[in-house]
Design a protein around this motif. Structure first.
Motif, PDB file in Angstrom:
ATOM      1  N   UNK A 129       0.812  -1.215   0.000  1.00  0.00           N
ATOM      2  CA  UNK A 129       0.000   0.000   0.000  1.00  0.00           C
ATOM      3  C   UNK A 129       0.848   1.269   0.000  1.00  0.00           C
ATOM      4  N   UNK A 130       2.082   1.173   0.508  1.00  0.00           N
ATOM      5  CA  UNK A 130       2.955   2.343   0.507  1.00  0.00           C
ATOM      6  C   UNK A 130       3.317   2.757  -0.913  1.00  0.00           C
ATOM      7  N   UNK A 131       3.357   1.789  -1.815  1.00  0.00           N
ATOM      8  CA  UNK A 131       3.606   2.109  -3.226  1.00  0.00           C
ATOM      9  C   UNK A 131       2.470   2.971  -3.755  1.00  0.00           C
ATOM     10  N   UNK A 132       1.252   2.606  -3.377  1.00  0.00           N
ATOM     11  CA  UNK A 132       0.094   3.386  -3.800  1.00  0.00           C
ATOM     12  C   UNK A 132       0.121   4.800  -3.240  1.00  0.00           C
ATOM     13  N   UNK A 133       0.556   4.938  -1.985  1.00  0.00           N
ATOM     14  CA  UNK A 133       0.624   6.260  -1.372  1.00  0.00           C
ATOM     15  C   UNK A 133       1.622   7.160  -2.095  1.00  0.00           C
ATOM     16  N   UNK A 134       2.631   6.553  -2.721  1.00  0.00           N
ATOM     17  CA  UNK A 134       3.611   7.331  -3.477  1.00  0.00           C
ATOM     18  C   UNK A 134       3.172   7.556  -4.924  1.00  0.00           C
ATOM     19  N   UNK A 135       2.528   6.550  -5.514  1.00  0.00           N
ATOM     20  CA  UNK A 135       2.206   6.606  -6.940  1.00  0.00           C
ATOM     21  C   UNK A 135       0.933   7.384  -7.266  1.00  0.00           C
ATOM     22  N   UNK A 136      -0.100   7.205  -6.478  1.00  0.00           N
ATOM     23  CA  UNK A 136      -1.378   7.841  -6.813  1.00  0.00           C
ATOM     24  C   UNK A 136      -1.336   9.369  -6.770  1.00  0.00           C
ATOM     25  N   UNK A 137      -0.565  10.002  -5.876  1.00  0.00           N
ATOM     26  CA  UNK A 137      -0.458  11.463  -5.957  1.00  0.00           C
ATOM     27  C   UNK A 137       0.114  11.931  -7.299  1.00  0.00           C
ATOM     28  N   UNK A 138       1.017  11.151  -7.879  1.00  0.00           N
ATOM     29  CA  UNK A 138       1.553  11.498  -9.199  1.00  0.00           C
ATOM     30  C   UNK A 138       0.453  11.416 -10.250  1.00  0.00           C
ATOM     31  N   UNK A 139      -0.362  10.365 -10.161  1.00  0.00           N
ATOM     32  CA  UNK A 139      -1.493  10.202 -11.076  1.00  0.00           C
ATOM     33  C   UNK A 139      -2.453  11.383 -10.950  1.00  0.00           C
ATOM     34  N   UNK A 140      -2.743  11.756  -9.720  1.00  0.00           N
ATOM     35  CA  UNK A 140      -3.652  12.879  -9.476  1.00  0.00           C
ATOM     36  C   UNK A 140      -3.080  14.167 -10.046  1.00  0.00           C
ATOM     37  N   UNK A 141      -1.776  14.374  -9.891  1.00  0.00           N
ATOM     38  CA  UNK A 141      -1.135  15.575 -10.427  1.00  0.00           C
ATOM     39  C   UNK A 141      -1.235  15.612 -11.949  1.00  0.00           C
ATOM     40  N   UNK A 142      -0.968  14.480 -12.604  1.00  0.00           N
ATOM     41  CA  UNK A 142      -1.078  14.407 -14.066  1.00  0.00           C
ATOM     42  C   UNK A 142      -2.507  14.745 -14.497  1.00  0.00           C
ATOM     43  N   UNK A 143      -3.481  14.205 -13.783  1.00  0.00           N
ATOM     44  CA  UNK A 143      -4.884  14.448 -14.113  1.00  0.00           C
ATOM     45  C   UNK A 143      -5.245  15.923 -13.968  1.00  0.00           C
ATOM     46  N   UNK A 144      -4.792  16.542 -12.892  1.00  0.00           N
ATOM     47  CA  UNK A 144      -5.103  17.961 -12.658  1.00  0.00           C
ATOM     48  C   UNK A 144      -4.467  18.837 -13.728  1.00  0.00           C
ATOM     49  N   UNK A 145      -3.210  18.568 -14.042  1.00  0.00           N
ATOM     50  CA  UNK A 145      -2.540  19.337 -15.097  1.00  0.00           C
ATOM     51  C   UNK A 145      -3.230  19.122 -16.439  1.00  0.00           C
ATOM     52  N   UNK A 146      -3.670  17.885 -16.685  1.00  0.00           N
ATOM     53  CA  UNK A 146      -4.374  17.592 -17.929  1.00  0.00           C
ATOM     54  C   UNK A 146      -5.681  18.348 -18.022  1.00  0.00           C
ATOM     55  N   UNK A 147      -6.428  18.400 -16.920  1.00  0.00           N
ATOM     56  CA  UNK A 147      -7.682  19.146 -16.893  1.00  0.00           C
ATOM     57  C   UNK A 147      -7.442  20.646 -17.078  1.00  0.00           C
ATOM     58  N   UNK A 148      -6.275  21.109 -16.650  1.00  0.00           N
ATOM     59  CA  UNK A 148      -5.931  22.528 -16.799  1.00  0.00           C
ATOM     60  C   UNK A 148      -5.481  22.864 -18.216  1.00  0.00           C
ATOM     61  N   UNK A 149      -5.374  21.836 -19.057  1.00  0.00           N
ATOM     62  CA  UNK A 149      -4.998  22.070 -20.447  1.00  0.00           C
ATOM     63  C   UNK A 149      -3.509  22.110 -20.708  1.00  0.00           C
ATOM     64  N   UNK A 150      -2.737  21.623 -19.752  1.00  0.00           N
ATOM     65  CA  UNK A 150      -1.277  21.610 -19.932  1.00  0.00           C
ATOM     66  C   UNK A 150      -0.900  20.639 -21.044  1.00  0.00           C
ATOM     67  N   UNK A 151       0.007  21.067 -21.925  1.00  0.00           N
ATOM     68  CA  UNK A 151       0.516  20.194 -22.978  1.00  0.00           C
ATOM     69  C   UNK A 151       1.778  19.509 -22.468  1.00  0.00           C
ATOM     70  N   UNK A 152       1.667  18.228 -22.226  1.00  0.00           N
ATOM     71  CA  UNK A 152       2.775  17.483 -21.649  1.00  0.00           C
ATOM     72  C   UNK A 152       3.853  17.189 -22.692  1.00  0.00           C
ATOM     73  N   UNK A 153       5.106  17.193 -22.274  1.00  0.00           N
ATOM     74  CA  UNK A 153       6.168  16.706 -23.161  1.00  0.00           C
ATOM     75  C   UNK A 153       5.934  15.231 -23.468  1.00  0.00           C
ATOM     76  N   UNK A 154       6.382  14.807 -24.613  1.00  0.00           N
ATOM     77  CA  UNK A 154       6.168  13.424 -25.035  1.00  0.00           C
ATOM     78  C   UNK A 154       6.741  12.437 -24.029  1.00  0.00           C
TER      79      UNK A 154
END
Length: 208
Positions: free
Chosen positions: A80-105
């Motif tokens: 579960x500690x892996x999830x505590x580290x990984x899911x915040x990254x997923x959430x950050x990607x999602x928030x930036x995506x919703x904000x219209x950020x163009x991610x580098x490839x």
């Protein structure tokens, strides 16, 4: 005419991106909550191996039993500690995506690889639970479901935007598949198949 078509396609892309990153955010949060609860419950088990956990319902659906197996700490610490580290990254990607950020490839490819590895690990734990431990952890099932949808969302996005630099004709065929929602159908069939495996293995024991 072509300008109107371009505008319509652009609007469709924006709408689709919102659905993709909205779904990613929802299940990123769901996964994080699941990982947090599992971590807290793990502490309860460490303090009292006989503790009755909130996710322990019967002999088959029992987090406490699963937590005391070696599969629950594959790398020497609770999974579960892996999830505590990984899911915040997923959430950050999602928030930036919703904000219209163009991610580098490289970010998008890295995210796809990361989500894939997470899904592979989740499925390995799922099959270990079903066929080796023969006990299910409800919160772990939620993690597996969440990880499945997370992988589906990032892969859909990358395929539609041709992040992998596929050849023109190949990409056009894939876009047609995505436009017809065949990828969503495949995910739905896969989830139904996993549910069927659980019922075939445990049957009525799930409700006793």
């Amino acid at each position: 005419m072509f300008n109107n078509l371009f505008k319509r396609n652009k609007k469709d892309d924006i709408k689709s991106n919102r659905w993709i990153f909205g779904t990613m955010l929802a299940f990123g949060i769901t996964g994080l909550i699941s990982a947090f609860v599992l971590t807290v419950e793990k502490f309860h088990v460490i303090e009292n191996p006989n503790a009755t956990l909130s996710c322990s319902f019967n002999i088959v659906l029992n987090c406490a039993t699963v937590m005391q197996t070696w599969q629950a700490s594959v790398f020497g610490f609770p999974n579960s500690l892996i999830g505590l580290m990984a899911y915040p990254v997923v959430i950050a990607v999602a928030i930036f995506g919703l904000a219209g950020v163009k991610f580098p490839r490289w970010v998008l490819i890295g995210a796809n690889i990361g989500y894939l590895l997470g899904a592979v690990f989740a499925y390995w734990l799922f099959f270990q639970s079903v066929y080796v431990i023969q006990v299910l952890c409800p919160w772990c099932l939620i993690v597996t479901f969440s990880t499945t949808l997370l992988l589906a969302t990032i892969t859909h996005y990358n395929l539609r935007h041709n992040t992998f630099n596929l050849k023109g004709d190949v990409h056009n065929r894939i876009k047609q598949i995505l436009a017809n929602d065949f990828d969503k159908l495949a995910v739905a069939v896969w989830i139904v198949a996993l549910i069927a495996l659980v019922f075939l293995k445990f049957g009525d024991s799930l409700f006793l």
